[in-house]
Design an enzyme around this catalytic site. Structure first.
Site, PDB file in Angstrom:
ATOM      1  N   ALA A  90       4.953-106.191 -15.560  1.00 30.75           N
ATOM      2  CA  ALA A  90       5.285-107.557 -15.140  1.00 30.75           C
ATOM      3  C   ALA A  90       6.722-107.884 -15.500  1.00 30.75           C
ATOM      4  CB  ALA A  90       4.342-108.567 -15.788  1.00 30.75           C
ATOM      5  N   SER A 124       9.834-109.330 -12.777  1.00 32.59           N
ATOM      6  CA  SER A 124      10.124-110.527 -11.983  1.00 32.59           C
ATOM      7  C   SER A 124       8.865-111.335 -11.743  1.00 32.59           C
ATOM      8  CB  SER A 124      10.712-110.117 -10.630  1.00 32.59           C
ATOM      9  OG  SER A 124      11.884-109.373 -10.817  1.00 32.59           O
ATOM     10  N   ARG A 177      19.870-120.210 -17.792  1.00 35.96           N
ATOM     11  CA  ARG A 177      20.531-119.432 -16.739  1.00 35.96           C
ATOM     12  C   ARG A 177      22.042-119.633 -16.685  1.00 35.96           C
ATOM     13  NH1 ARG A 177      15.543-119.427 -12.479  1.00 35.96           N
ATOM     14  NH2 ARG A 177      14.746-117.446 -13.246  1.00 35.96           N
ATOM     15  N   GLY A 212      42.032 -96.827 -11.240  1.00 39.24           N
ATOM     16  CA  GLY A 212      41.904 -95.369 -11.166  1.00 39.24           C
ATOM     17  C   GLY A 212      41.470 -94.777 -12.496  1.00 39.24           C
ATOM     18  N   GLU A 232      17.171-112.682 -17.155  1.00 44.09           N
ATOM     19  CA  GLU A 232      17.037-114.120 -16.829  1.00 44.09           C
ATOM     20  C   GLU A 232      16.861-114.337 -15.332  1.00 44.09           C
ATOM     21  OE1 GLU A 232      16.481-115.387 -20.075  1.00 44.09           O
ATOM     22  OE2 GLU A 232      17.473-117.131 -19.222  1.00 44.09           O
ATOM     23  N   GLY A 233      16.110-113.455 -14.706  1.00 39.43           N
ATOM     24  CA  GLY A 233      15.909-113.550 -13.261  1.00 39.43           C
ATOM     25  C   GLY A 233      16.961-112.708 -12.572  1.00 39.43           C
ATOM     26  N   GLN A 264      18.039-111.309  -6.957  1.00 47.55           N
ATOM     27  CA  GLN A 264      17.091-111.618  -5.881  1.00 47.55           C
ATOM     28  C   GLN A 264      16.185-112.778  -6.264  1.00 47.55           C
ATOM     29  OE1 GLN A 264      17.778-108.589  -6.992  1.00 47.55           O
ATOM     30  NE2 GLN A 264      18.238-107.279  -5.274  1.00 47.55           N
TER      31      GLN A 264
HETATM   32  C1  LIG Z   1      18.895-105.281 -21.562  1.00 41.99           C
HETATM   33  C2  LIG Z   1      17.764-106.133 -21.156  1.00 41.99           C
HETATM   34  C3  LIG Z   1      17.420-107.230 -21.937  1.00 41.99           C
HETATM   35  C4  LIG Z   1      16.332-108.005 -21.579  1.00 41.99           C
HETATM   36  N1  LIG Z   1      15.967-109.058 -22.402  1.00 41.99           N
HETATM   37  C5  LIG Z   1      14.772-109.664 -22.166  1.00 41.99           C
HETATM   38  C6  LIG Z   1      14.234-110.582 -23.100  1.00 41.99           C
HETATM   39  O1  LIG Z   1      14.852-110.889 -24.121  1.00 41.99           O
HETATM   40  N2  LIG Z   1      13.007-111.112 -22.881  1.00 41.99           N
HETATM   41  C7  LIG Z   1      12.290-110.802 -21.761  1.00 41.99           C
HETATM   42  O2  LIG Z   1      11.191-111.318 -21.607  1.00 41.99           O
HETATM   43  N3  LIG Z   1      12.784-109.955 -20.833  1.00 41.99           N
HETATM   44  C8  LIG Z   1      13.988-109.366 -21.029  1.00 41.99           C
HETATM   45  N4  LIG Z   1      14.490-108.474 -20.114  1.00 41.99           N
HETATM   46  C9  LIG Z   1      13.713-108.195 -18.912  1.00 41.99           C
HETATM   47  C10 LIG Z   1      14.327-108.715 -17.636  1.00 41.99           C
HETATM   48  O3  LIG Z   1      14.236-110.106 -17.576  1.00 41.99           O
HETATM   49  C11 LIG Z   1      13.643-108.004 -16.474  1.00 41.99           C
HETATM   50  O4  LIG Z   1      14.082-106.664 -16.479  1.00 41.99           O
HETATM   51  C12 LIG Z   1      13.913-108.637 -15.155  1.00 41.99           C
HETATM   52  O5  LIG Z   1      13.300-109.896 -15.077  1.00 41.99           O
HETATM   53  C13 LIG Z   1      13.444-107.782 -13.978  1.00 41.99           C
HETATM   54  O6  LIG Z   1      12.159-107.327 -14.154  1.00 41.99           O
HETATM   55  P1  LIG Z   1      11.829-105.763 -13.959  1.00 41.99           P
HETATM   56  O7  LIG Z   1      12.821-105.023 -14.753  1.00 41.99           O
HETATM   57  O8  LIG Z   1      10.402-105.538 -14.216  1.00 41.99           O
HETATM   58  O9  LIG Z   1      12.151-105.507 -12.438  1.00 41.99           O
HETATM   59  P2  LIG Z   1      11.161-105.753 -11.190  1.00 41.99           P
HETATM   60  O10 LIG Z   1      10.594-107.105 -11.282  1.00 41.99           O
HETATM   61  O11 LIG Z   1      10.252-104.596 -11.075  1.00 41.99           O
HETATM   62  O12 LIG Z   1      12.203-105.739  -9.993  1.00 41.99           O
HETATM   63  C14 LIG Z   1      12.697-104.545  -9.378  1.00 41.99           C
HETATM   64  C15 LIG Z   1      13.569-104.957  -8.197  1.00 41.99           C
HETATM   65  O13 LIG Z   1      12.778-105.676  -7.234  1.00 41.99           O
HETATM   66  C16 LIG Z   1      13.344-106.934  -6.996  1.00 41.99           C
HETATM   67  N5  LIG Z   1      12.283-107.904  -6.745  1.00 41.99           N
HETATM   68  C17 LIG Z   1      11.228-108.201  -7.522  1.00 41.99           C
HETATM   69  N6  LIG Z   1      10.489-109.177  -6.971  1.00 41.99           N
HETATM   70  C18 LIG Z   1      11.102-109.518  -5.820  1.00 41.99           C
HETATM   71  C19 LIG Z   1      10.837-110.486  -4.788  1.00 41.99           C
HETATM   72  N7  LIG Z   1       9.795-111.330  -4.841  1.00 41.99           N
HETATM   73  N8  LIG Z   1      11.681-110.545  -3.745  1.00 41.99           N
HETATM   74  C20 LIG Z   1      12.755-109.726  -3.664  1.00 41.99           C
HETATM   75  N9  LIG Z   1      13.053-108.808  -4.604  1.00 41.99           N
HETATM   76  C21 LIG Z   1      12.234-108.707  -5.663  1.00 41.99           C
HETATM   77  C22 LIG Z   1      14.137-107.260  -8.237  1.00 41.99           C
HETATM   78  O14 LIG Z   1      15.142-108.204  -7.981  1.00 41.99           O
HETATM   79  C23 LIG Z   1      14.679-105.897  -8.602  1.00 41.99           C
HETATM   80  O15 LIG Z   1      15.835-105.660  -7.848  1.00 41.99           O
HETATM   81  C24 LIG Z   1      15.600-107.699 -20.424  1.00 41.99           C
HETATM   82  C25 LIG Z   1      15.986-106.637 -19.631  1.00 41.99           C
HETATM   83  C26 LIG Z   1      17.024-105.843 -19.993  1.00 41.99           C
HETATM   84  C27 LIG Z   1      17.383-104.687 -19.120  1.00 41.99           C
END
Ligand SMILES: Cc1cc2nc3c(=O)[nH]c(=O)nc-3n(C[C@H](O)[C@H](O)[C@H](O)COP(=O)(O)OP(=O)(O)OC[C@H]3O[C@@H](n4cnc5c(N)ncnc54)[C@H](O)[C@@H]3O)c2cc1C
Ligand SMILES: Cc1cc2nc3c(=O)[nH]c(=O)nc-3n(C[C@H](O)[C@H](O)[C@H](O)COP(=O)(O)OP(=O)(O)OC[C@H]3O[C@@H](n4cnc5c(N)ncnc54)[C@H](O)[C@@H]3O)c2cc1C
Lengths: 419, 362
Positions: free
Chosen positions: A144, A146, A273, A372, A396-397, A400
């Site tokens: 879980a 996005s 945000r 470069g 933070e979202g 997309q």
């Molecule tokens: C260094 C780092 C620090 C972080 N810190 C925190 C933290 O402190 N606390 C916390 O809770 N989380 C944290 N996160 C998590 C971060 O918020 C998530 O990685 C992010 O929300 C995306 O989720 P995911 O990685 O599962 O990607 P996914 O949700 O699997 O997304 C994969 C791709 O699909 C796209 N996508 C997903 N749904 C849709 C849609 N409906 N329409 C179009 N495109 C879509 C996304 O934009 C992305 O390009 C951190 C992540 C990183 C890398």
């Protein structure tokens, strides 16, 4: 009120002070921290804690207002504006470092957004104590990201002891290690864990729980190795029958047929945000300044005022980068100004993040390209800033997801109508 | 102290101009473009909103102070209605504002009360020239001092309402710098084309080509001249504000269309490809709007980097307007390409901001 772009004095003073910190405490060791992932720079942490405390409120994402001097006229609030300026400046120094500036971070922001007055008093006071203290927010899970409605973590009330029992796997927790592990040099931190109290209720069943550092059953299982922001620890945390007191659930503990629980999370994001956007723009500004400095050293001048047709390609690129960066910063300022003035800013907040995500990645990518080998070499920090920048468009979202939020607002659509 | 809120007076102006744009300019736009003719009443009605009058000090017959910030707020609204109409209403500013910014006391007394005190009258300005890399700071039209007069030679293009102009400001190269010169109606050596200029958009705005053959003129500001950069920057922020207005218009049409148009069982706005377009259009518009406000504010407050800010705002606005108006057409699909639909004209107008300068000033 009238349209005004004059920076308030306290902001300018703070900026000047933080620039000194950035130049003297961050930049000289930026490279070292990048190459020694998971090292903890205690000097910086302790220095920042002392400095921020003396400024009237230790670091964090909750706005702090200066106490008005006696007899002085009441001034409009600028707490969020201060945060944005502060974060941009620290990120200009080094965004990885900024992320381990002691304070409540996203954890405290969640308490601020979803907590009762008693909870705020109880959980937020610690950040001004003697020792630097951290808090983190755990939303994301392996399955879980996005789609936060897919969260599996579960909280069940044990009515005998009046405790919540939490089970779940959380990943990518920024400052998770410093918030949860009980280091001697740190005060007792906490993590805010999002979990469902009623999976059948979907988002309405989601709640945030304050889990104190050291709670039995909770373990840091991994610290990630990353593309950039390596000074910042990113933890995976598992919770197995972790028990927390009943009063640690933020907001209302009953499930209504509404999505208030989830709205708590979203309110956190409205507030944070633009601040995340600000952290990206600090990196972008560093990259652009470095680019201009190197171009100047090499006798390349940017001739502002000429028609596009008379400019070189490099001049055009630099001018475009400035337009992007400046306009993006103004969007951040507007979003935080709205927050300070209690205007609903969900749209502006997400727009600022969409824009900053784009701008930060583009500016740093272009700067590397234009310079470069100077851009690619680890002799300079530019290549690191390029790596650091990318996270702005992800956490933070993602870009997309924020586009979806913006689009829903302008179209008046619900999540079901536009997904 | 930062603030993003127009003051009460500005808000009243925005509302009044907005109403005029929506109720008068917008409904007339399509036919005016096709017939190459703006309804006369429209221009006088716009003039009666009193924008120029309110930005001219009492000493010169007006009732207020010029503010670039107020200007960009009002112009965005007006251009949102229709660009050609907005430019026509504001054409007298092309003469009056440079006089206000750079004229000698005598010149101000001579012209301003007459312009702001009367009905809309064709006072105008001539900046552009026909070269691909047109540069307001390197004009090909020349000026040479001769006694206390100046002799102008050259050719100017896209001069609004030049045909019947009472007087116009012609910009020319005086020993390497750009200066404005006041040219009176009927001056010897001044000739205005019979044919109107034909351009991609803005067909409702009558523009002419103006030839200058040893035309005798007086220099704006008298013998010591004036700071052209002030005028140029006032043109740049105006261009930026108008671009935001045009973009917003296309955006609004496209947004509403996308919520109505069905395809594949849903509204096209429910497709991310369209929704993301709209989100980006809104975001880029807001970015440039704020950049424009800031540049205008810097001009009003004599900030060191005000001129660079105005340049950046204009440059960014031209790109933004193209991007947004192009997408406006795209979202309408095939219907966007048809002149019956408003987004088509907006795309032609949107392209103009990269090429045109000096057709509007604040
Ligand atoms: C260094 C780092 C620090 C972080 N810190 C925190 C933290 O402190 N606390 C916390 O809770 N989380 C944290 N996160 C998590 C971060 O918020 C998530 O990685 C992010 O929300 C995306 O989720 P995911 O990685 O599962 O990607 P996914 O949700 O699997 O997304 C994969 C791709 O699909 C796209 N996508 C997903 N749904 C849709 C849609 N409906 N329409 C179009 N495109 C879509 C996304 O934009 C992305 O390009 C951190 C992540 C990183 C890398
Ligand atoms: C000058 C001209 C000549 C033409 N000649 C011919 C011809 O000879 N014969 C003929 O049959 N037709 C012709 N057409 C029609 C042309 O093929 C259609 O206009 C085109 O297929 C688009 O359809 P539409 O205009 O109904 O737009 P719509 O289908 O209503 O599309 C509107 C917008 O929504 C987008 N959209 C639609 N569905 C989706 C989706 N699932 N996901 C994401 N976005 C979507 C589109 O890309 C577009 O941006 C012509 C059109 C023009 C303008």
């Amino acid at each position: 009120m009238t349209i005004d772009f004059e920076a308030p004095k306290p902001l300018v003073n703070m900026q000047t002070m933080l620039q000194t910190v950035a130049e003297n405490m961050m930049r000289p060791t930026s490279r070292e921290m990048d190459e020694n992932e998971h090292a903890i720079p205690w000097d910086y942490i302790e220095f920042m804690h002392t400095a921020m405390r003396s400024m009237g409120g230790a670091g964090g994402l909750a706005p702090v207002e200066d106490k008005p001097k006696e007899g002085a006229e009441k001034r409009p609030p600028i707490g969020y504006q201060k945060l944005a300026v502060q974060i941009e400046m620290l990120a200009w120094g080094d965004v990885g470092y900024y992320l381990i500036t002691p304070g409540g971070g996203l954890g405290a922001a969640a308490v601020q957004a979803a907590g009762t007055p008693e909870q705020k008093a109880k959980f937020l006071a610690r950040f001004n104590d003697d020792k630097p203290t951290f808090a983190a927010m755990c939303m994301t899970e392996p399955g879980a990201g996005s789609d936060t409605s897919a969260i599996r973590a579960r909280a069940v009330l044990d009515e005998k002891t009046n405790e919540w029992i939490i089970n779940g796997e959380k990943i990518f927790v920024t400052a998770g290690d410093k918030s949860f592990t009980e280091y001697e040099k740190l005060g007792k931190g906490f993590i805010v864990v999002w979990a469902s109290i009623d999976p059948s209720a979907g988002r309405a069943g989601m709640r945030a729980f304050v889990v104190e550092a050291g709670t039995p059953g909770v373990k840091i299982t991994k610290l990630e190795h990353k593309l950039g922001i390596r000074a910042s620890d990113t933890a995976a945390i598992s919770l197995v029958d972790a028990r927390v007191p009943f009063e640690n659930v933020l907001g209302s503990p009953t499930v209504e047929k509404s999505t208030t629980g989830f709205k708590g999370a979203m309110a956190t994001f409205d507030a944070t945000r633009p601040l995340v956007a600000a952290s990206g723009l600090g990196v972008a500004r560093a990259a652009l300044e470095f680019l201009k400095e190197k171009l100047k050293e090499n006798g390349v001048e940017i001739r502002y005022g000429l028609p596009r047709q008379k400019l070189t390609n490099i001049e055009r690129e630099v001018i475009d980068m400035e337009i992007m960066l400046k306009s993006s910063w103004l969007m951040v300022l507007k979003a935080v100004w709205m927050a300070d003035n209690k205007k609903s800013n969900a749209l502006e907040s997400s727009m600022s993040k969409v824009k900053a995500g784009d701008v930060t990645t583009k500016v740093t990518q272009k700067a590397v390209e234009i310079l470069g080998p100077l851009g690619y070499s680890r002799e300079f920090l530019l290549e690191k800033w390029f790596r650091d920048a990318k996270i702005t468009d992800i956490y933070e979202g993602t870009g997309q997801i924020n586009r979806l939020v913006v689009a829903r607002q302008i179209l008046g659509y619900t999540g079901a109508e536009l997904r | 102290m930062y603030s993003f809120e127009p003051n009460e007076e500005q808000q009243m102006l925005i509302d009044a101009v907005g109403k005029f744009a929506e109720n008068d300019l917008r409904p007339a736009a399509h036919d005016a473009e096709e017939s190459r003719e703006l309804p006369k009443k429209l221009v006088s009605k716009g003039w009666e909103l009193g924008f120029l009058q309110a930005s001219t000090p009492e000493a010169y017959g007006g009732f207020g102070e010029r503010s670039a910030v107020t200007g960009v707020l009002a112009l965005e609204e007006m251009a949102y209605g229709d660009l050609a109409g907005a430019l026509a209403v504001l054409t007298p500013s092309l003469f009056a504002t440079p006089v206000l910014l750079g004229g000698s006391e005598e010149q101000k007394q001579q012209y301003l009360p007459k312009i702001v005190g009367g009905d809309w009258a064709p006072y105008t300005g001539a900046l552009m020239e026909m070269s691909f890399d047109f540069d307001p700071n390197a004009l090909k039209t020349t000026a040479k001092a001769e006694g206390d007069k100046y002799i102008l030679n050259g050719e100017k293009i896209f001069v609004p309402f030049a045909k019947d102009a009472e007087a116009l400001i012609v910009y020319a190269n005086l020993d390497g710098i750009t200066q404005g010169f006041i040219v009176e109606k009927g001056s010897a050596g001044l000739s205005v084309s019979d044919e109107r200029e034909k351009v991609m958009g803005l067909n409702a705005l009558p523009m002419y080509r103006v030839k200058l053959e040893n035309v005798s003129a007086s220099r704006l500001g008298g013998a010591s001249g004036h700071d052209f950069e002030l005028i140029l920057s006032a043109m740049r922020v105006a261009s930026a504000a108008a671009a935001v207005g045009v973009a917003r218009s296309s955006f609004e049409f496209a947004k509403n269309y996308a919520k109505e148009r069905d395809a594949f069982g849903v509204k096209i706005a429910q497709k991310q490809a369209i929704a993301f377009f709209l989100a980006e259009m809104a975001t880029e518009m807001e970015a440039i709007r704020l950049l424009t406000w800031e540049a205008a504010w810097k001009l009003d407050n004599n900030k060191e980097d005000a001129h660079t800010a105005a340049y950046l705002a204009q440059t960014g606005a031209a790109d933004m307007a193209m991007m947004v108006t192009d997408r406006g057409v795209q979202i309408y699909g095939g219907h966007g390409y048809i002149r019956e639909n408003p987004v088509e004209l907006l795309m032609r107008n949107g392209r103009g901001f990269a090429s045109l300068l000096g057709l509007v000033i604040l």
